[in-house]
Design an enzyme around this catalytic site. Structure first.
Site, PDB file in Angstrom:
ATOM      1  N   LYS A  98      -2.733   1.301  -8.312  1.00 14.87           N
ATOM      2  CA  LYS A  98      -2.764   0.007  -7.619  1.00 14.87           C
ATOM      3  C   LYS A  98      -2.770  -1.130  -8.642  1.00 14.87           C
ATOM      4  O   LYS A  98      -2.054  -2.121  -8.487  1.00 14.87           O
ATOM      5  CB  LYS A  98      -3.994  -0.069  -6.700  1.00 14.87           C
ATOM      6  CG  LYS A  98      -3.833   0.820  -5.468  1.00 14.87           C
ATOM      7  CD  LYS A  98      -5.108   1.016  -4.676  1.00 14.87           C
ATOM      8  CE  LYS A  98      -4.859   2.009  -3.544  1.00 14.87           C
ATOM      9  NZ  LYS A  98      -6.064   2.369  -2.789  1.00 14.87           N
TER      10      LYS A  98
ATOM     11  N   GLN B 222     -12.228   1.065  -2.843  1.00  7.89           N
ATOM     12  CA  GLN B 222     -11.615   2.394  -2.789  1.00  7.89           C
ATOM     13  C   GLN B 222     -12.536   3.375  -2.044  1.00  7.89           C
ATOM     14  O   GLN B 222     -13.712   3.494  -2.365  1.00  7.89           O
ATOM     15  CB  GLN B 222     -11.353   2.896  -4.224  1.00  7.89           C
ATOM     16  CG  GLN B 222     -10.616   4.211  -4.300  1.00  7.89           C
ATOM     17  CD  GLN B 222      -9.190   4.130  -3.724  1.00  7.89           C
ATOM     18  OE1 GLN B 222      -8.440   3.213  -4.026  1.00  7.89           O
ATOM     19  NE2 GLN B 222      -8.834   5.082  -2.888  1.00  7.89           N
TER      20      GLN B 222
ATOM     21  N   ASP C  22      -6.855  -4.122   3.057  1.00  4.30           N
ATOM     22  CA  ASP C  22      -6.697  -2.793   3.657  1.00  4.30           C
ATOM     23  C   ASP C  22      -6.587  -2.882   5.180  1.00  4.30           C
ATOM     24  O   ASP C  22      -6.221  -1.902   5.839  1.00  4.30           O
ATOM     25  CB  ASP C  22      -7.898  -1.898   3.303  1.00  4.30           C
ATOM     26  CG  ASP C  22      -7.561  -0.913   2.196  1.00  4.30           C
ATOM     27  OD1 ASP C  22      -6.361  -0.615   2.001  1.00  4.30           O
ATOM     28  OD2 ASP C  22      -8.500  -0.437   1.527  1.00  4.30           O
TER      29      ASP C  22
END
Ligand code: NDP
Length: 307
Positions: free
Chosen positions: A57, A101, A124
């Site tokens: 990422k 994460q 997200d």
């Protein structure tokens, strides 16, 4: 029965490269407005898979001109410490996107952490404000994997109006948001799960199948309608002939005899997920600028639209 050579293998790497190009252009355009998109990535603990995801990422962010800020916390970080960090990132005007994460260590309440992220920085798309907004058809940040699947479907089929789509799996991360996005695109949507009766027969009626189950090669040709388009989200690691390999939830070789188009695993949905994370970081930056989004929708904001 198809000739496998007539089947379109949907190239997720090429599609992701196109999205990342658009992101790069949008980031350059934002910089002309003195806006510098920045993504904070928070990793708690040393899970090897999570470390790889975070590294990828950060790399993609750098490639597209997005500033990335890594916060690597030890596995014994308390929930309160993590929430403090998120509060600081929420308040920091130089940070536009926050990604925590997953999975988090067992002593931390994942939901409490996700709900603590400012919905406008929730790249997200897991905050309940964004989940609710998606189901109401509002212009909100949406989860990256299903959004990536929608890109692939539009690239392959164009208009999805009136198609019958079956989503196999109903997780909060993939299945449910996928169903909401398909509904927003005017599909007729059926969601299958572990308690569904006649799942195979229902799936065989679909023009579009999105498989997000986590079971290696569960859907073979007998689940698929001739000419259907299949998006395989599954990533399953199996041992075969003494070697480890990745396979999807769809039996790719069997499906080739019936479908018109299918994503491979790897190289299908996977690359799209990170590309859409970058796109969401740009969208978050735009959403945080009322001047860019008041007189026009954010997609129409000058020079900043990305498809
Ligand atoms: P979950 O385990 O959270 O959800 C799996 C879903 O499949 C559940 O809703 C479950 O139903 C359903 N299911 C299980 N068995 C059956 C069955 N026999 N028939 C019908 N439905 C069934 O998984 P995720 O959604 O998180 O992930 C799914 C897959 O996608 C995994 O392989 C994962 O690795 C992959 N993935 C890939 C990503 C990418 O970037 N390509 C990103 C995220 C995930 P029930 O709810 O009833 O238990």
């Amino acid at each position: 029965m198809n000739s496998p050579s007539s089947v379109t293998i949907i190239d997720g790497k090429a599609a992701a490269a196109r999205v990342l190009n658009d992101v790069r252009d949008a980031v350059s355009a934002l910089k002309e407005y003195d806006l510098h998109p920045a993504l904070a990535v928070v990793l708690v603990g040393h899970d090897p898979a999570s470390q790889v995801y975070v590294r990828n990422k950060v790399l993609r962010a750098e490639e597209t001109g997005i500033r990335s800020v890594e916060h690597k916390l030890t596995v014994d970080t308390t929930e309160a410490e993590l929430l403090d960090l998120i509060a600081g990132l929420n308040a920091d005007p130089a940070i536009n996107g926050i990604l925590v994460q997953l999975p988090l260590p067992a002593h931390i309440d994942e939901n409490r952490v996700l709900q603590a992220i400012d919905p406008l920085k929730d790249v997200d798309g897991f905050h309940s404000e964004n989940v609710g907004g998606l189901s109401q058809g509002r212009d909100v940040l949406t989860p990256c994997t299903p959004s990536g699947c929608m890109h692939l479907l539009h690239d392959t089929l164009g208009d999805l109006n009136g198609k019958h789509a079956v989503v196999v799996g109903r997780s909060n991360i993939v299945g449910k948001p996928m169903a909401a996005l398909l509904l927003q695109a005017n599909c007729t949507v059926t969601v299958l799960h572990s308690r569904s009766v006649n799942a195979r027969e229902l799936c065989r009626q679909a023009d579009i199948v999105v498989a997000a189950v986590g079971r290696p090669r569960m859907l073979d040709a007998s689940w698929l309608k001739p000419g259907s388009v299949v998006i395989d989200v599954g990533i399953n690691r199996i041992d075969e002939g003494g070697k480890t390999r990745l396979v999807g939830d769809v039996d790719f070789d069997s499906a080739l005899s019936v479908v018109s188009a299918i994503t491979p695993v790897p190289g299908g949905v996977g690359p799209m997920t990170i590309a859409l994370l970058m796109k969401n970081t740009v969208s978050a930056t735009q959403l945080q600028q009322p001047a860019l989004s008041t007189h026009s929708t954010r997609a129409e904001a000058p020079c900043l639209s990305i498809s």
